[in-house]
Scaffold this active site. Sequence first.
Site, mmCIF file in Angstrom:
data_model
loop_
_atom_site.group_PDB
_atom_site.id
_atom_site.type_symbol
_atom_site.label_atom_id
_atom_site.label_comp_id
_atom_site.label_asym_id
_atom_site.label_seq_id
_atom_site.Cartn_x
_atom_site.Cartn_y
_atom_site.Cartn_z
ATOM 1 C CB CYS A 8 -43.984 -63.670 18.122
ATOM 2 S SG CYS A 8 -42.642 -64.057 18.026
ATOM 3 N NE ARG A 14 -44.843 -59.586 17.679
ATOM 4 C CZ ARG A 14 -45.708 -60.107 16.826
ATOM 5 N NH1 ARG A 14 -46.679 -59.589 16.784
ATOM 6 N NH2 ARG A 14 -45.079 -61.017 15.630
ATOM 7 C CG ASP A 122 -44.920 -56.782 15.707
ATOM 8 O OD1 ASP A 122 -43.700 -56.760 15.573
ATOM 9 O OD2 ASP A 122 -45.190 -57.562 14.018
HETATM 10 P P1 4NP Z 1 -41.255 -61.462 16.342
HETATM 11 O O1 4NP Z 1 -41.520 -59.889 14.995
HETATM 12 O O2 4NP Z 1 -42.540 -61.504 15.494
HETATM 13 O O3 4NP Z 1 -42.394 -60.499 17.223
HETATM 14 O O4 4NP Z 1 -40.561 -61.684 16.392
HETATM 15 C C1 4NP Z 1 -41.023 -59.802 13.726
HETATM 16 C C2 4NP Z 1 -39.191 -60.672 13.448
HETATM 17 C C3 4NP Z 1 -39.661 -60.589 12.026
HETATM 18 C C4 4NP Z 1 -40.786 -60.255 11.321
HETATM 19 C C5 4NP Z 1 -41.789 -59.365 11.493
HETATM 20 C C6 4NP Z 1 -41.754 -59.804 12.730
HETATM 21 N N1 4NP Z 1 -40.116 -60.155 10.004
HETATM 22 O O5 4NP Z 1 -41.321 -59.651 8.803
HETATM 23 O O6 4NP Z 1 -39.292 -60.317 9.640
#
Ligand code: 4NP
Length: 155
Positions: A8, A14, A122
Amino acid sequence: MIRICFVCLGNICRSPMAEFIMKDLVNKKSLQDKFYIVSKATSDEELGNNIYPPVQAKLREKGIPFDEQKRVCCLVEDDRDKFDYIIGMEEYNVQRIERIIGKSSNVYRLLDFTNHPRDVADPWYTRNFEKAYEDILEGCEAFLNYLMAKEKISN
Ligand code: 4NP
């Protein structure tokens, strides 16, 4: 050995959820010796961080064991040949994966293994960690069924 890397953006929500849900499904079928499962990020923004606390809470609530020491790790070009399956959570991840490793036939979107192909919601933006859990569980169950048939795994 089937080598799987879930991916991800940040590797704090995720993809680690997918990593530990998939490990739990595989363990429950006593198939752990047949799989190598990790998760990685397409961005280095969270590099070195642990799994996001609300995700840890959701995994605990669901009784899914996870590594509390898990740290964010970034996908690199060499990973293309180190994994049989590189699994993004959404179309945007797939595009970013392909920017890192190039177009490759071992790259998939998780929920394309289900009867309702779509992106994983998300939770960073929705704050709905239950919905992310349900999407990822559905995807991992469908992916494991696909693998059991395709790779001719029996338990
Ligand atoms: P992930 O979630 O991609 O599912 O780990 C996120 C974690 C951080 C961010 C966006 C999505 N961010 O913008 O910092």
